[in-house]
Design a protein around this motif. Structure first.
Motif, PDB file in Angstrom:
ATOM      1  N   THR A   1      -9.328  -7.779   4.751  1.00 40.88           N
ATOM      2  CA  THR A   1      -9.957  -7.220   3.545  1.00 40.88           C
ATOM      3  C   THR A   1     -11.456  -7.535   3.517  1.00 40.88           C
ATOM      4  O   THR A   1     -12.220  -6.854   2.844  1.00 40.88           O
TER       5      THR A   1
ATOM      6  N   GLY B   1     -12.430  -4.373   5.171  1.00 38.56           N
ATOM      7  CA  GLY B   1     -12.289  -3.799   3.836  1.00 38.56           C
ATOM      8  C   GLY B   1     -13.468  -4.072   2.926  1.00 38.56           C
ATOM      9  O   GLY B   1     -14.580  -4.388   3.380  1.00 38.56           O
TER      10      GLY B   1
ATOM     11  N   THR C   1      -9.263  -2.732  -1.092  1.00 42.37           N
ATOM     12  CA  THR C   1      -9.613  -2.208   0.230  1.00 42.37           C
ATOM     13  C   THR C   1      -9.016  -0.822   0.441  1.00 42.37           C
ATOM     14  O   THR C   1      -9.684   0.104   0.900  1.00 42.37           O
ATOM     15  N   ALA C   2      -7.734  -0.669   0.072  1.00 34.42           N
ATOM     16  CA  ALA C   2      -7.091   0.643   0.256  1.00 34.42           C
ATOM     17  C   ALA C   2      -7.748   1.704  -0.628  1.00 34.42           C
ATOM     18  O   ALA C   2      -7.843   2.868  -0.242  1.00 34.42           O
TER      19      ALA C   2
ATOM     20  N   TRP D   1      -1.881   0.845   7.156  1.00 29.17           N
ATOM     21  CA  TRP D   1      -1.768   0.779   5.694  1.00 29.17           C
ATOM     22  C   TRP D   1      -1.699   2.231   5.223  1.00 29.17           C
ATOM     23  O   TRP D   1      -2.541   2.717   4.486  1.00 29.17           O
TER      24      TRP D   1
ATOM     25  N   GLU E   1     -10.852   1.613  -1.562  1.00 28.83           N
ATOM     26  CA  GLU E   1     -12.287   1.604  -1.245  1.00 28.83           C
ATOM     27  C   GLU E   1     -13.157   1.278  -2.456  1.00 28.83           C
ATOM     28  O   GLU E   1     -14.215   1.863  -2.680  1.00 28.83           O
TER      29      GLU E   1
ATOM     30  N   CYS F   1     -10.091   1.630   5.573  1.00 28.65           N
ATOM     31  CA  CYS F   1      -8.694   1.233   5.357  1.00 28.65           C
ATOM     32  C   CYS F   1      -8.069   0.794   6.678  1.00 28.65           C
ATOM     33  O   CYS F   1      -8.172   1.494   7.683  1.00 28.65           O
TER      34      CYS F   1
ATOM     35  N   ILE G   1       0.838  -1.204   0.000  1.00 29.21           N
ATOM     36  CA  ILE G   1       0.000   0.000   0.000  1.00 29.21           C
ATOM     37  C   ILE G   1       0.881   1.266   0.000  1.00 29.21           C
ATOM     38  O   ILE G   1       0.474   2.309  -0.503  1.00 29.21           O
TER      39      ILE G   1
ATOM     40  N   GLU H   1      -6.209  -6.491  -1.364  1.00 29.38           N
ATOM     41  CA  GLU H   1      -5.723  -5.436  -0.461  1.00 29.38           C
ATOM     42  C   GLU H   1      -5.782  -4.073  -1.126  1.00 29.38           C
ATOM     43  O   GLU H   1      -6.173  -3.080  -0.499  1.00 29.38           O
TER      44      GLU H   1
END
Ligand code: UD1
Length: 372
Positions: A313, A317, A295-296, A350, A298, A346, A176, A292
């Protein structure tokens, strides 16, 4: 002291930049050597990542290439052991990342020569031992001395396996770091207009896991649902070499390639893919890294797996495990389009600084080892 930092496959290339920079920034007395095993070797699977992510040229290239699981892992073990025995100054530690065959092969060679192993992204568990990556994770962690974890589940799993709390450090997610630092460069490339896509109005789909692509019946079903979903939203489909081989073998490659709302492409560069994922409506994938990244970013992520070694996640997430249920997949696509999909947040750490934390932990570990 020297730290040998191992990369072999595409996800490793992404993660290594922040680690090398983190070590350089926090530990001026440490030198690094970058070891590329050659597990991935095509320009699109390897060199393009080195160029875009500003990775230094590898100090050592082991040229292992593709092969059966045992064959490839054995070649990695053998060639890294040879290098360790022949190099001018052996490293004080070997740092490995992730869960690919290069991770476990080099960890084994190193520990057998008495050189401690540091594992970045330790402790992740899918509890599914039919996955080669799960075997790689369990074995690598069992022989690593410093375990740097990306999410809290990593610590819990390692403690249950008898690892000491002191050997485990939560550093966050180095992948990330890369995403945050490269987002502007990825957007500047403007892959959307090149591909005739509109922001938030397309799906990015990737799959390469043997459990999805090696079973012709399942692959067939997945392709049918891709065609169905593409009637609602265009699908960008960057195709891993393994997947392409399997699609050609069952005669579906032509069908997908000629479908007007499916953009089947060769594997994309890091910037191209990030430019696409960051503006997508939905990500459909079996990749751990993309779960991942979704998720970061969105972005809703429909994960084509029965389980995940990255539970955060799903718990925090944007990912939902769809397994092999293609009916559920199509329903969830509707849910996203009609705004009925869950929100994510998040995870802690991360934050773009995981590489620095890795660097400090590596330095502290080597200093403590010297003292004792
Ligand atoms: C490997 C990792 C997987 C990771 C993936 C990312 C293991 C066990 N698996 O899987 O965890 O998610 O990388 O991509 O380490 N090939 C090429 N060119 C290349 C590399 C591979 O054509 O540069 C083809 C070969 O036909 C090869 C096949 O892809 O046999 C699979 O490559 P391999 O490295 O064995 O595993 P991946 O499926 O890529």
């Amino acid at each position: 002291d020297i730290v040998a930092c191992v990369v072999g496959a595409r996800p490793n290339f992404v993660k290594m930049g922040p680690i090398l920079r983190g070590i350089a920034a926090t530990s001026p007395n440490l030198q690094t050597r970058l070891i590329h095993t050659g597990q991935h070797y095509d320009d699109a699977m390897s060199d393009s990542f080195f160029r875009q992510l500003g990775l230094p040229k590898p100090d050592v290239y082991l040229s292992v290439g593709s092969g059966r699981q045992g064959e490839q892992t054995a070649k990695i073990l053998d060639s890294y052991e040879r290098w360790l025995l022949e190099c001018e100054q052996p490293p004080a530690a070997t740092l490995v990342v992730g869960d690919v065959n290069s991770t476990v092969g080099c960890a084994l060679a190193s520990v057998k020569l008495g050189i401690p192993v540091i594992h970045v992204e330790a402790g992740l568990r899918s509890f599914d031992r039919t996955m080669p990556e799960e075997i790689n994770r369990v074995v690598t962690d069992a022989i690593s001395e410093l375990l740097l974890v990306s999410e809290p589940s990593g610590r819990e799993n390692l403690l249950k396996e008898g690892k000491s709390n002191e050997s485990i450090r939560l550093c966050g997610n180095v992948m990330i770091d890369v995403l945050r630092s490269q987002l502007d460069a990825a957007t500047a490339l403007d892959p959307l207009s090149k591909m005739g896509l509109t922001k938030n109005q397309y799906v990015v789909w990737t799959m390469h896991r043997p459990s999805n692509v090696d079973d012709p019946e399942l692959l067939h079903q997945l392709c049918e649902s891709m065609i169905q979903i593409a009637e609602r939203l265009p699908v960008v489909f960057p195709v891993h070499p393994r997947t392409r081989n399997r699609l050609e073998a069952i005669g579906l490659w032509q069908t997908l390639e000629s479908s007007p709302s499916i953009l089947a492409t060769a594997p994309l560069s890091y910037h191209e893919l990030l430019g696409l994922t960051s503006n997508a409506k939905i990500i459909i994938t079996d990749s751990g890294g993309l779960q991942e990244e979704a998720t970061a970013l969105e972005i809703p992520c429909l994960t084509l797996r029965e389980n995940t070694e990255r539970p955060i996640t799903v718990d925090e997430g944007t990912s939902v495990l769809v397994g092999h249920d293609v009916g559920l997949l199509v329903t969830l696509v509707d849910d996203v389009i009609e705004n009925r999909f869950k929100q994510g947040k998040c995870p802690q750490l991360w934050d773009g600084s995981a590489g620095r934390r890795v660097g400090s932990e590596v330095a502290a570990f080597l200093a403590a080892r010297k003292e004792s």
